[in-house]
Structures are given as structure tokens and as C-alpha cells.
Scaffold this motif. Structure first.
Motif, PDB file in Angstrom:
ATOM      1  N   UNK A  19      12.529   9.557   0.839  1.00 48.15           N
ATOM      2  CA  UNK A  19      11.302   9.565   1.646  1.00 48.15           C
ATOM      3  C   UNK A  19      10.348   8.471   1.193  1.00 48.15           C
ATOM      4  N   UNK A  20      10.305   8.203  -0.113  1.00 43.03           N
ATOM      5  CA  UNK A  20       9.439   7.132  -0.624  1.00 43.03           C
ATOM      6  C   UNK A  20       9.891   5.778  -0.087  1.00 43.03           C
ATOM      7  N   UNK A  21      11.199   5.513  -0.120  1.00 43.52           N
ATOM      8  CA  UNK A  21      11.723   4.253   0.413  1.00 43.52           C
ATOM      9  C   UNK A  21      11.516   4.194   1.917  1.00 43.52           C
ATOM     10  N   UNK A  22      11.747   5.305   2.605  1.00 46.09           N
ATOM     11  CA  UNK A  22      11.548   5.354   4.055  1.00 46.09           C
ATOM     12  C   UNK A  22      10.103   5.067   4.427  1.00 46.09           C
ATOM     13  N   UNK A  23       9.180   5.571   3.613  1.00 41.11           N
ATOM     14  CA  UNK A  23       7.755   5.341   3.873  1.00 41.11           C
ATOM     15  C   UNK A  23       7.412   3.862   3.779  1.00 41.11           C
ATOM     16  N   UNK A  45       0.833  -1.205   0.000  1.00 45.45           N
ATOM     17  CA  UNK A  45       0.000   0.000   0.000  1.00 45.45           C
ATOM     18  C   UNK A  45       0.872   1.261   0.000  1.00 45.45           C
ATOM     19  N   UNK A  46       1.967   1.262   0.777  1.00 45.38           N
ATOM     20  CA  UNK A  46       2.862   2.415   0.804  1.00 45.38           C
ATOM     21  C   UNK A  46       3.603   2.570  -0.518  1.00 45.38           C
ATOM     22  N   UNK A  47       3.888   1.442  -1.177  1.00 46.40           N
ATOM     23  CA  UNK A  47       4.528   1.530  -2.479  1.00 46.40           C
ATOM     24  C   UNK A  47       3.572   2.100  -3.524  1.00 46.40           C
ATOM     25  N   UNK A  48       2.292   1.798  -3.375  1.00 45.21           N
ATOM     26  CA  UNK A  48       1.284   2.308  -4.304  1.00 45.21           C
ATOM     27  C   UNK A  48       1.082   3.807  -4.130  1.00 45.21           C
ATOM     28  N   UNK A  49       1.001   4.250  -2.877  1.00 41.66           N
ATOM     29  CA  UNK A  49       0.822   5.674  -2.584  1.00 41.66           C
ATOM     30  C   UNK A  49       1.325   5.916  -1.169  1.00 41.66           C
ATOM     31  N   UNK A  50       2.263   6.845  -1.032  1.00 41.18           N
ATOM     32  CA  UNK A  50       2.846   7.107   0.282  1.00 41.18           C
ATOM     33  C   UNK A  50       1.759   7.450   1.291  1.00 41.18           C
ATOM     34  N   UNK A  51       1.815   6.793   2.448  1.00 39.96           N
ATOM     35  CA  UNK A  51       0.867   7.066   3.520  1.00 39.96           C
ATOM     36  C   UNK A  51      -0.221   6.032   3.651  1.00 39.96           C
ATOM     37  N   UNK A  52      -0.520   5.277   2.557  1.00 38.92           N
ATOM     38  CA  UNK A  52      -1.593   4.279   2.646  1.00 38.92           C
ATOM     39  C   UNK A  52      -1.221   3.159   3.607  1.00 38.92           C
TER      40      UNK A  52
END
Length: 430
Positions: A99-103, A11-18
Motif C-alpha cells: 500500500x505504501x508503494x501503491x500510494x 510527499x507520499x513517500x514522506x507520509x502516505x496521503x500527502x
């Protein structure tokens, strides 16, 4: 098998925060979503022109355009500004990717902890350290990493006077051509080899003389029969307490061949003055001696502190065995000093390679010589780099020299430090 971490990660890979929303960390999820939305806008709407400019470095510089019967000066592309903006854009893009990877990592980690039954309210505490580190991280990235990357890229361009100085002229990528010229063109290669040789000789002599000179002074002051120890310590520390540039400028005047007090004293005794700063040999001797005057107090203070930590029992046992003063120094005193000061000794060696102040303020790199290209007899790599940049505008050569200095210093420092006994014992303890 619990699928919570996997679902959160996808889900986070699809959209950050999901993934964070799925893990019931709603505040963190909203923060990541806002960052992601902003990052998408910046990455696709703001950064592409700057990244394109980094690749092309411009199409046309400042030029004249004729409008009717009137010619006017039209602003063009400035290659260096485009490079700076492109590097900044690239760093911003890397921050977004980070930040994307961290998420994703955060979502998976929190998902695993949820499966272990940890309280969701406690899981939010992991974000707090990242928020505190964000400002210094960005500061290091944009004020330290960015200049290093920019300087490194300059070495792969033809940014130099007179034909490639913006804004009139554009700068082009030339690959490793600058390094090829530095090592193969006679004018540049002879200068580089000569300046590098003197830099290494200078660094070794400056380090050794200050190090062992400081040890000698510290041992002499620490002898039991010496009186007024406080006076002697104060006397020898004064050169270090005075601002270095003041001491160097005073010494430059004292060593003046025509009007300096030292040569006047020589002449008063019927001796001829020496060309302290005008002869290649005596100029090198002068900078080493003056550097000793400035550098010995530092080592002296360090060694005097170390001498107080050496157990007196060792010296008493050596006296019982009939050891001489030299044997006690070689087998007891010097090993203790080396163990404590080896990293500092390496730091002093590295610092002397980049010792800009002593050379530039004392001799200015001179005396001049026809054998070198834009360098003098006492120039170090760092002072030569300064001249190439400020005086001669050979920015690409200067950037190549800066890269080589960094590689040499980093390699030498790592290899020397790993061979020290203090590092090896620390590694064994860990």
C-alpha cells in the motif's frame, strides 16, 4: 519542466496521503492517511512479537514447574502456532509495504495527469477498481498464499514425530537438512525414488489410455453406420455421471480377492481368481483399468464436440485423392483433435500426478512392501504425502515432498504447454 509529479511522489513517500492531498484528491488522501496511521501502529506495536516468534519458534514448551511441594503443568510456546502467526504477521507487513508503494505510484501518476490538464474529478475513478479487487486479493493472500508459505517453511524444520511435536516439544529450524535426508538417507531416498518412478509411469499410462480410449470411442460412435448414437453416448457417460468415490468403492469390492464378484465368476468357470489388489503387478493394472473406466467418458465428450467442427470439405477432398481411412485420421482428424485438446491433455497429465481418489479409495496405496518407508506399491507422491502427514506425523518430510511435487508439476506443465501448437499460434497472433 513541471515538478508536480516529483513533489507529489516525495510527499507520499514522506507520509502516505500527502501526495494525494497535494494533487487535490482530498478523500483519497484522508483514506491513505488513515491506512498509514493504522499501518504504523500495527507494524511497530503489534507485529514485532509475532515476527520474533517466527524466527525463534519458541524458547520452552509445555513443562512442569515446582511451586513449593506441588508440581504444576505450565503452558509454554507452541512452535507451529508461532509460525502461523509469524507468517500472517509477515503477510500483513507486506500488505502495508504494498500500500505504501501503491500510494507513491498513485501520487506520481495523478500528478502527471494533472500536468496534462485532466479534470481532477475524473482522476478519482482510478481508486474504484482497487477497492473492488481488495477483498479477493486479501482472500487469495491469506487463504491461498499463506498456506503455501506455511507448508514450505515446515520443510525447513524438524517438525516430526516423536521428538518434535508441540506443545510438549519445540520445533527448530534445520535449513535444508530435511531435503538432505530425503535424498541421501537410504530409507527415505529409496522410497522417494520408487514412488516418484511409479507416479510418472502412472501419470503417463493413465493419461494416454484415457485420452486415446476416449478418441477411439468417440470415433466409433460418430461413424455413419452406427445407430442409436444417443443411447451409446448416454451409456458411456454414465460412469462419469456417477460420483467418483461411489464407483471406486464399488470397484474395490468387485475386485476383492476372496469375495469379489469378478473372482467368483472366474471360479465358476473353473479358473483361479487373481489377486487384483493384493499383488503389486495386478494392483497397478487394476488402478489403470479402473481409471480408464472413469476417465474415458471425459475425453469422449470433448472429442465428439471437436469432430463436429472439422470441415467436411477436407474429408471430401481426401476421398477424391483416394486417401484411406487411416490417412484421413492421421492427417485431418488427429491434428484437429490435438490442436484443440493439447492444453486439456496436459491438464489431465498434471491431474493424474495428483490423482488421490483413484489410488487411495481403490488400493489405499497398497499392497504393503518392506522396500518403502511408510508407503505401498501403488502409492503416488500425493498419497504418500497424505500418509506421512495423517498417519505417521512426518510433517517436515511431507512438506519437502509437497514442494518437490509443485516444482515438478509446474516445470512439466509450463514446458509441455509452451510446446503445444495452440500456444505457439496464439503467441504469434499476439
Amino acid at each position: 519542466m513541471n515538478r508536480t509529479p516529483t513533489i507529489a511522489g516525495w510527499l507520499s513517500a514522506l507520509f502516505m496521503g500527502l501526495g494525494q492531498w497535494y494533487n487535490r484528491q482530498y478523500a483519497k488522501a484522508v483514506l491513505f492517511m488513515a491506512v498509514y496511521a493504522t499501518g504504523l501502529y500495527v507494524a511497530f506495536a503489534v507485529l514485532p512479537p509475532y515476527l520474533k516468534g517466527l524466527i525463534s519458534l519458541g524458547d520452552k514448551g509445555v513443562h512442569l514447574e515446582k511451586v513449593g511441594k506441588i508440581s504444576r503443568l505450565v503452558p509454554g510456546d507452541h512452535s507451529i502456532f508461532m509460525m502461523i502467526n509469524g507468517v500472517l504477521a509477515l503477510l500483513v507487513l507486506l500488505v502495508i509495504v504494498f500500500l505504501y508503494v501503491l500510494n507513491i505510484r498513485d501520487a506520481v501518476t495523478v500528478g502527471r495527469r494533472r500536468t496534462q490538464g485532466q479534470d481532477s474529478s475524473k482522476l478519482n475513478n482510478g481508486l474504484f477498481p482497487w477497492l473492488l479487487l481488495a477483498i479477493p486479493f486479501l482472500g487469495v493472500l491469506f487463504f491461498t498464499v499463506m498456506p503455501i508459505v506455511f507448508t514450505s517453511l515446515i520443510a525447513f524444520t524438524n517438525y516430526s514425530s516423536p521428538n518434535h511435536i508441540p506443545a510438549k516439544n519445540l520445533v527448530d529450524w534445520v535449513g535444508f537438512s530435511t531435503f538432505h535426508n530425503l535424498f541421501n538417507m537410504t530409507g527415505w531416498s529409496d522410497t522417494f525414488v520408487g514412488v516418484l518412478t511409479w507416479t510418472i509411469i502412472w501419470a503417463i499410462l493413465a493419461t494416454v489410455t484415457c485420452y486415446f480410449g476416449g478418441i477411439l470411442v468417440a470415433l466409433l460412435i460418430s461413424q455413419q453406420g452406427v445407430k442409436f448414437k444417443g443411447f451409446w453416448r448416454t451409456l458411456f457417460i454414465i460412469p462419469y455421471a456417477i460420483p467418483q468415490f461411489v464407483s471406486l468403492l464399488i470397484m474395490r469390492n468387485m475386485l476383492n480377492e476372496q469375495f469379489g464378484p469378478i473372482n467368483q465368476y472366474f471360479r465358476a468357470f473353473g479358473l483361479g481368481g487373481l489377486p487384483w489388489l493384493n499383488d503389486p503387478f495386478w494392483a497397478k493394472v487394476s488402478v489403470i483399468v479402473v481409471n480408464m473406466w472413469i476417465g474415458i467418458p471425459v475425453t469422449m465428450v470433448l472429442v465428439m464436440g471437436i469432430l463436429t467442427t472439422i470441415p467436411r470439405d477436407l474429408y471430401e477432398a481426401a476421398d477424391v485423392d483416394g486417401a484411406s481411412q487411416w490417412m484421413k485420421f492421421r492427417n485431418i482428424t488427429m491434428p484437429f483433435i490435438l490442436f484443440a485438446t493439447a492444453p486439456i491433455l496436459i491438464s489431465q497429465f498434471v491431474g493424474n500426478i495428483n490423482n488421490f481418489n483413484v489410488i487411495y479409495l481403490l488400493t489405499g496405496g497398497g499392497p504393503a512392501t518392506v522396500n518403502y518407508n511408510n508407503a505401498g506399491e501403488t502409492d503416488l507422491l500425493v498419497t504418500w504425502l497424505f500418509k506421512l502427514t495423517i498417519d505417521f506425523k512426518q510433517y517436515n518430510i511431507a512438506a519437502a515432498v509437497a514442494i518437490l511435487i509443485f516444482l515438478f508439476i509446474a516445470t512439466a506443465a509450463i514446458l509441455l504447454f509452451r510446446r503445444t501448437k495452440s500456444y505457439q499460434e496464439e503467441d504469434m497472433i499476439q
